[in-house]
Design an enzyme around this catalytic site. Structure first.
Site, mmCIF file in Angstrom:
data_model
loop_
_atom_site.group_PDB
_atom_site.id
_atom_site.type_symbol
_atom_site.label_atom_id
_atom_site.label_comp_id
_atom_site.label_asym_id
_atom_site.label_seq_id
_atom_site.Cartn_x
_atom_site.Cartn_y
_atom_site.Cartn_z
ATOM 1 N N ARG A 85 0.809 -1.220 0.000
ATOM 2 C CA ARG A 85 0.000 0.000 0.000
ATOM 3 C C ARG A 85 0.850 1.282 0.000
ATOM 4 N NH1 ARG A 85 -3.785 -0.711 4.769
ATOM 5 N NH2 ARG A 85 -1.855 -1.675 5.500
ATOM 6 N N ASN A 145 -6.785 -2.302 2.230
ATOM 7 C CA ASN A 145 -6.781 -3.770 2.301
ATOM 8 C C ASN A 145 -8.195 -4.254 2.496
ATOM 9 O OD1 ASN A 145 -4.065 -4.224 2.108
ATOM 10 N ND2 ASN A 145 -3.722 -4.387 4.325
#
Ligand code: FE
Ligand code: MG
Ligand code: ZN
Ligand code: ZN
Lengths: 333, 786
Positions: free
Chosen positions: B32, B50
Site C-alpha cells: 500500500r 486492504n
C-alpha cells in the site's frame, strides 16, 4: 474303555455313560453321584450373577495351564469381577472323534482341581462328539452362577475422574505363552501363562476395600482393549503410564523380537481394579500380600474426557490407544 | 488500427476513475505505501485499502496518468510483493478526493488474500538493532514491512494488527508515527514494536526463576550479554524463535553438544547449526553460488552443505559428509551473535520427544526444563508453529527436504483445475497437509508425526486454522489407504461430503508430476521406505505407469520379509538377518551370529520366525533393502533417527568410485506382465564380497550403482515399450544424492525428460499434494487449464 473318542461316545448310549462315569463324574462330583439335567440352587441368598464362556484354546496344553484350567478360571473370574461369589459351574464338551481319552482326562482333572481351589462346584454338564476334522480336539463351554452380597454394587457408572486403575501383576503373559506354543518358537526363557482363578483374591480385596468401584478381567485384546471399552462406556479418559506397566523381562524380550505390544496381549489371571485415589495404598497392600497379587501396581488414572485411552510414554508424548484393527503393519515410511 | 490509435490519443487527457482489485501477496509487504507513493507521484487522487478479497485501489486522473500508474505498479513492485491478478473496472468520476490516501482496513467477507510468509530480518532492521543511537537498539522483536513474522503471528484475515498476536501491545507514539506514515518503512507494519511498547524479553533459569526481564535497550544489552556468557560456559538455552523454540548451545563446545544429545536422547542425529556470518560457513563448507543464494535468501532455510575435508563437524553431524547450516534470521539470533564471542550455535527444534515443536512460554517452562539450563523468551505469542525449512542443492536445483518456515503458506500452481475444494491429509510421519482449490494448492507448514495425541491435536488444530484463515470449505477429503495411519483415522472422522482413499506411492508419483506441471501418462519410479499397497503388502520399490487418475504397477522390487513389524525398521540388523537367511538359509543365520555374536539368541529366534513365517510382513520397500545392506556392512545396526542406515550407507558410497555393478535379475509374474526386480543375486554377491573382506565403501558404492543401473534400464525399456516421454522420481530414497544424480544423468542422456522433486519434498511430506491431485482427477470434473 477305548483309548480314543469314538462318535458313539456322543450318541447317548453305553459309551456315553461310560465316559460320563469314568471321566466326568469321577472328577467333578465329589459327594453326589446324581447327574441332574438342571441343577437347583435352593438355599442361596443375594443377587444372582450368571455368565457363560466358550473355550477354544489352541494348543490345549501350554506352559502354565491347559484348556480345562482356563475354562473354570475364566468363568470364575467373570463372576468374581462383578462382585459375585462364584458357586456353581456347568460344562459342555464338544469333542472331536479320535481325541485321546487320556488327554480328556487330564483336562477334566485340571478342571476339577481348579474348581476345588476356587471353591466352586461343577454341577451339570453335557458332552457331544463331532466327526474327525470337524473340531479342534476339544471345545469347552462353561457357565457359572454366583451370588452377589446384598450391599455390593460394582458398576462402571461409579467410575469417576481421579480414580486409579490397579492390576494384580505382570501383563500379557497368557497371550505370549499361547503365541509361542502355537508358533513353536523356542525361547530360552519361555513365558508362562498367568491363567488362575481370582475369586478368592477378589473376595479378600473387597473385604478390606469395599470402596472398589469396578473390575474387569483383561482377557482377549489385553489391557488396552479392556480399558478402551471401559473408557468408551464411561465417556471418561484413561491414561496409562507406560513406565508403571508391570512386564516381566522374559515377556519384554519376546515382544521386542516379535514386534508385539504387551498391552494388547491376553491375560487369564489378571484383573483391572478401579478404586478411588485415597484407597490405592490400602488396596495395593492387600493385593500384594496375596499370592495372586504379587507385583500389583497402579497402571492408569481416570480423567475427564470423551472416552479416550492414552499411553503416557516414558519419553514424553501421549499415544492414543485404540481397538486393534487386524495385525499391526509398520507405518514407518 | 488507425481508428483505435486516434481514439487513444483522444482519451489521454480524459479524466476517468478506475477501481482495481489486486490479488496476490499484497498485504504485509509494503504494497500500500508503494501504491500511495506512485499514485501521488502520478498526481492521481483516490485511495488504497486492504480488504479480505485483496487490495482495493480507486484512482482518479487522466487516462495517461492511469496508464503510467499501471505500468509502474507492475514494473516497480516491492521485492516481497507478488501480483496474481488485477481486476479493473471503470467508475463514474467523483471529483471528490483532494489527494490520494491510504484507508485503514475494514473487514469484509473472506476471500483470496494471500497470507505472506515469515521473512528474515532485513538489512535496515539489522542496522537499527545494532545501532546504539537507534530506538530499536538491541530490541529482539524489531521488524518492518520488509521483514519479520507473518504467517506465524496471524490469527485471522484481514492482516491487521488486531488479528495478530501483537494485538495486546499498544503502540507507543514513536511506533505509531512510523506506522501511520505512508512513506515510512514501518507504515502499517502490523507486528511493529520497540523497547517502549513491545513485548518484554526474559532470561529464566531451568527452575523457573527469572534472572532478568528487559525492555529498555540497556537492559536488553545486559540480558543478551548474560545469555552469551551462559552459552560460552556450555549452557543449553531454549530460545524462542519465529515459529517455535530452539535448543541452543555453542556448537564448538563438545561438552555442551554431548550434553544436549544425551538429554534429547539423540546420539547421532545431525543437528542444525547457525553461523554468525557467511564467511564462517564458507570456511568450513563448500558453498556454490546457488547454495549461497539460498543461504542468504529472505526465507533463510537450513541448507545442507558438503563439509570441507578440513572441517570437523563430528559433534553436530557425525558419520555423514554433510551438515545443515543457516544464517541468523530473527533479531533474537543476531543478538546472540552481536559480539564476536560465538561463531556457531546448535539450533535444533525444541520439543519433548515425539511432540510438535514447542511454541508456548508456559509449555516451554514446564515441558522443556529437563532439556535445558535456561530459557530466553519474550511475550509475543506464536500463533502458528513453523519449523525451520530444510533445503539441499542437487544437480544445481534447490530441493526442499522440509518445506515450512519462509515457504508456508506460499501457493503452488497446478496443471489441473478442480471445482471442488479438497483437503488432502498427507502421511503419518513428516506430515504436511494440503488444500487444493481451483488450480492452486496451499501446503501446510511441517506438522510432523501424527502418531501421538499431541501430534494428532496439532494436526486438527492446524487444519482448523487453515480453513478459517483461507476461508476453505472442503468438499472432499483425501487420505492414505494404510489401515493403521492415525491421520487416516482422523480424516475419516471429518465431516466432508466425499472421502477418497489413495495409494501411497501413487500419491508420491502424482506429487512430483504436479509440481512440474505434468499431465498425461507418465512413468513414476517410486523408491520409498514402506507404504501400504493395493495387495495388502507393503510396497516401496515401484515403477508405476499412469496419470493422476489411475496407475498400473508395471514393475516392482521383490518382496523381502520384514520380521517383527516396526522393530525391524528401527533396528536394521534384523533386516540384515532377513537378507542373510534369504540368501543362505540356515547358513545365513550362522553367519549372522558370527557378525553379531552377542545377538545369537535373538538371531536364533528371528531365524525360527523366518522359517515358520511368524510375525512377518512382506515389503518391496527400497528403504528396507538399504537398511539391510547398511547393517550387513556393519555401518548401522540400530537406527537412532529416521533413515539413518540409508544416509550413512550413502556417506560410505560417496568415498568410493568403481565401474562395476552387482547382478540383478528381472523375472516376470506369470499372471500379469509385471516385472519383478529380484535382488537375490546381488545380495548373494554382497555377502560374498563381505566375507572376502572387500571394503564396505566399495560395496556400498557398487550397491548404489546397481540400484541406479537397474532403474535406468527399466526406465529406458518401459518408456520405449509404452512410447512415453516423461519420467518422475519420488519417494524418500531419492534423498540419496548419489543415486539420484546417477539416474537423472543417465536418463537425460537417453533423451528422456526426467523430473525429481524440488519445491515439494520427495519424502512423505510431499504426498498430500499427490493425494489432492488424484482426488481431483477421480472426481471427473476436471478441466485442463492448458
Ligand atoms: Fe512414502
Ligand atoms: Mg469371558
Ligand atoms: Zn525490517
Ligand atoms: Zn514502540
Amino acid at each position: 474303555m477305548t483309548e480314543k473318542i469314538l462318535l458313539a461316545h456322543g450318541d447317548g448310549g453305553k459309551l456315553t455313560h461310560d465316559l460320563i462315569d469314568n471321566v466326568f463324574v469321577k472328577h467333578f462330583y465329589v459327594d453326589n453321584n446324581a447327574l441332574p439335567d438342571a441343577f437347583v440352587a435352593d438355599k442361596e441368598p443375594g443377587k444372582i450373577a450368571f455368565t457363560t464362556d466358550t473355550f477354544v484354546v489352541n494348543p490345549l496344553f501350554f506352559k502354565g495351564g491347559d484348556i480345562g484350567k482356563i475354562a473354570i478360571a475364566g468363568t470364575v473370574n467373570d463372576l468374581a469381577v462383578v462382585g459375585a461369589v462364584p458357586k456353581y459351574i456347568s460344562c459342555g464338551f464338544i469333542i472331536e472323534e479320535g481325541f485321546l481319552i487320556a488327554d480328556l482326562e487330564k483336562i477334566v482333572e485340571s478342571m476339577a482341581k481348579t474348581a476345588k481351589e476356587a471353591g466352586v462346584a461343577i454341577v451339570t454338564g453335557d458332552t457331544k462328539v463331532v466327526e474327525k476334522n470337524k473340531g479342534d480336539g476339544v471345545f469347552i463351554n462353561t457357565s457359572g452362577i454366583g451370588f452377589v452380597p446384598e450391599n455390593r454394587t460394582l458398576s462402571y457408572k461409579e467410575i469417576a475422574p481421579g480414580d486409579a486403575v490397579l492390576i494384580n501383576g505382570n501383563i500379557g503373559e497368557h497371550g505370549m505363552a499361547i503365541m509361542s506354543e502355537r508358533s513353536g518358537l523356542n525361547f530360552s526363557s519361555p513365558v508362562k501363562s498367568d491363567c488362575q482363578a481370582l475369586n478368592n483374591f477378589i473376595e479378600k480385596l473387597m473385604e478390606h476395600v469395599p470402596e472398589v468401584k469396578f473390575m474387569r478381567d483383561p482377557t482377549r485384546g489385553g489391557v488396552a482393549t479392556t480399558l478402551k471399552e471401559i473408557a468408551t462406556d464411561t465417556g471418561l479418559n484413561i491414561t496409562i503410564e507406560e513406565e508403571s506397566l508391570p512386564v516381566s523381562d522374559e515377556l519384554m524380550g519376546a515382544v521386542d523380537l516379535l514386534g508385539l505390544d504387551p498391552l494388547y496381549l491376553a491375560n487369564e489371571g489378571k484383573v483391572l481394579i478401579f478404586v478411588p485415589q485415597d484407597k490405592v495404598e490400602t488396596a495395593l497392600e492387600i493385593m500384594s500380600s496375596l499370592p495372586e497379587g504379587i507385583g500389583s501396581k497402579q497402571i492408569a488414572t481416570v480423567g475427564e474426557g470423551n472416552g479416550q485411552v492414552f499411553l503416557q510414554t516414558a519419553f514424553g508424548g501421549k499415544k492414543i490407544i485404540d481397538l486393534l484393527a487386524g495385525a499391526p503393519l509398520p507405518r514407518i515410511c | 488500427m488507425a481508428k483505435g490509435s486516434s481514439a487513444q490519443v483522444d482519451k489521454v487527457d480524459t479524466v476517468a476513475r478506475e477501481r482495481l482489485l489486486v490479488k496476490g501477496v499484497v498485504q504485509g509487504v509494503g504494497f500500500r505505501p508503494f501504491i500511495y507513493r506512485i499514485a501521488r507521484e502520478e498526481a492521481l487522487t483516490g485511495f488504497v485499502r486492504n480488504t479480505s478479497k485483496g487490495v482495493e485501489i480507486e484512482l482518479e486522473g487522466t487516462r495517461g496518468q492511469l496508464k503510467r500508474f499501471s505500468e509502474r505498479m507492475h514494473g516497480e513492485l516491492p521485492a516481497l510483493a507478488e501480483i496474481d491478478s488485477v481486476d479493473a473496472s471503470e467508475l463514474p468520476i467523483t471529483g471528490q478526493d483532494s489527494q490520494f490516501q491510504i484507508v485503514t482496513s475494514h473487514t469484509q467477507v473472506k476471500g483470496d488474500v494471500r497470507i505472506p510468509t515469515d521473512i528474515k530480518v532485513c538489512e535496515d532492521c539489522q542496522r537499527e538493532i545494532l545501532d546504539q543511537a537507534d530506538r530499536h537498539y538491541y530490541y529482539p522483536l524489531t521488524n518492518c514491512t520488509n521483514c519479520g513474522p507473518r504467517f506465524t503471528v496471524i490469527k485471522d484475515v484481514p492482516y491487521d494488527r488486531q488479528m495478530t498476536t501483537m494485538e495486546p501491545f499498544k503502540m507507543c507514539s514513536a511506533c505509531e508515527v512510523e506506522y501511520m506514515e505512508p512513506l515510512d518503512r514501518r507504515f502499517h507494519a502490523q507486528p511493529t514494536a520497540c523497547p517502549d511498547c513491545g513485548p518484554k524479553t526474559k532470561l529464566i533459569t531451568q527452575a523457573g526463576e527469572t534472572l532478568a526481564v528487559a525492555s529498555a535497550s540497556t537492559e536488553l544489552r545486559a540480558l543478551f550479554a548474560q545469555a552469551r556468557k551462559l552459552l560460552l560456559e556450555g549452557k543449553i538455552i531454549a530460545v524462542k524463535g519465529l515459529g517455535g523454540f530452539h535448543f541452543v548451545c555453542n556448537a564448538n563446545d563438545s561438552e555442551a553438544v554431548r550434553k544436549l544429545r544425551a538429554r534429547k536422547k539423540r546420539p547421532y542425529k545431525p543437528l542444525a547449526v547457525m553461523a554468525r556470518n557467511e564467511q564462517l560457513i564458507k570456511d568450513r563448507c563448500r558453498v556454490s553460488a546457488i547454495e549461497e543464494q539460498i543461504l542468504i535468501s529472505t526465507q533463510a532455510p537450513i541448507v545442507i552443505l558438503d563439509k570441507k575435508d578440513t572441517a570437523d563437524f563430528s559433534l553436530v553431524a557425525p558419520g555423514i559428509n554433510t551438515v545443515g547450516v543457516m544464517l541468523p534470521y530473527a533479531p533474537i539470533h543476531l543478538l546472540l551473535f552481536a559480539t564476536d564471542e560465538l561463531d556457531w550455535l546448535v539450533m535444533t527444534s525444541a520439543n519433548p520427544s515425539n511432540m510438535p515443536i514447542t511454541i508456548d512460554n508456559e509449555e516451554a517452562l514446564t515441558e522443556l526444563n529437563s532439556y535445558v539450563d535456561y530459557f530466553l523468551l519474550h511475550d509475543r505469542e506464536i500463533e502458528q508453529r513453523c519449523d525451520d525449512s530444510l533445503v539441499r542443492i542437487i544437480l544445481k536445483k534447490p530441493v526442499m527436504i522440509r518445506r515450512s518456515r519462509g515457504y508456508t503458506p506460499e501457493r503452488i500452481k497446478l496443471p489441473i483445475n478442480s471445482d471442488k475444494t479438497i483437503l488432502a491429509v498427507g502421511g503419518e510421519m513428516k506430515n504436511i497437509f494440503a488444500y487444493m482449490k481451483k488450480d492452486q494448492v496451499i501446503l501446510s507448514q511441517y506438522i510432523g508425526e501424527i502418531d501421538s495425541w499431541e501430534g494428532r491435536q496439532n494436526f486438527i488444530r492446524n487444519v482448523g486454522h487453515f480453513e478459517r484463515l483461507f476461508d476453505l470449505e472442503p468438499d472432499i477429503v483425501a487420505y492414505d489407504k494404510h489401515p493403521s495411519y492415525q491421520v487416516t483415522e482422523v480424516a475419516k472422522l471429518l465431516p466432508y461430503d466425499s472421502k477418497v482413499e489413495i495409494q501411497h506411492h501413487h500419491a508420491h508419483m502424482a506429487s512430483c508430476m504436479a509440481e512440474h506441471g505434468l499431465t498425461g501418462t507418465t512413468l513414476g519410479v517410486i523408491l520409498d521406505g514402506t507404504g501400504y499397497g493395493d495387495d495388502q503388502t507393503l510396497w516401496g520399490s515401484e515403477l508405476l505407469l499412469g496419470d493422476y487418475k489411475q496407475f498400473t504397477r508395471i514393475a516392482h522390487g521383490k518382496l523381502l520379509p520384514v520380521v517383527g513389524g516396526e522393530k525391524a525398521i528401527e533396528e536394521p540388523w534384523r533386516m540384515a538377518v532377513s537378507l542373510l537367511h534369504l540368501s543362505k538359509g540356515e547358513q545365513g543365520l550362522r553367519l549372522a551370529s558370527e557378525i553379531w555374536p552377542d545377538r545369537h539368541k535373538e538371531i536364533d529366534l528371528l531365524g525360527q520366525m523366518l522359517e515358520k513365517q511368524i510375525q512377518i510382513v512382506y515389503s518391496s520397500g527400497m528403504g528396507r533393502l538399504f537398511d539391510g545392506i547398511s547393517a550387513l556392512l556393519g555401518i548401522c545396526d540400530i537406527s537412532t533417527y529416521e533413515g539413518e542406515a540409508a544416509i550413512r550407507l550413502a556417506s560410505y558410497a560417496e568415498r568410493f568410485k568403481v565401474n562395476s555393478t552387482y547382478t540383478v535379475k528381472l523375472t516376470e509374474e506369470t499372471t500379469e506382465a509385471t516385472k519383478i526386480i529380484d535382488w537375490l543375486a546381488m545380495i548373494d554377491e554382497i555377502i560374498t564380497d563381505k566375507l572376502n573382506k572387500v571394503s564396505p565403501e566399495l560395496i556400498a558404492y557398487k550397491f548404489h550403482m546397481t540400484i541406479a543401473k537397474i532403474m535406468v534400464d527399466l526406465i529406458i525399456d518401459i518408456t520405449k515399450n509404452y512410447s512415453l516421454k516423461q519420467v518422475v522420481l519420488s519417494g524418500g530414497t531419492w534423498h540419496n544424492e548419489l543415486l539420484l544424480t546417477e539416474v537423472v544423468n543417465a536418463v537425460n542422456e537417453a533423451g528422456l525428460k526426467i523430473y525429481f522433486h524440488e519445491q515439494v519434498p520427495t519424502n512423505d511430506s510431499g504426498i498430500a499434494l499427490g493425494q489432492a491431485m488424484i482426488a481431483a482427477a477421480k472426481i471427473d470434473k476436471i478441466r485442463s487449464t492448458s
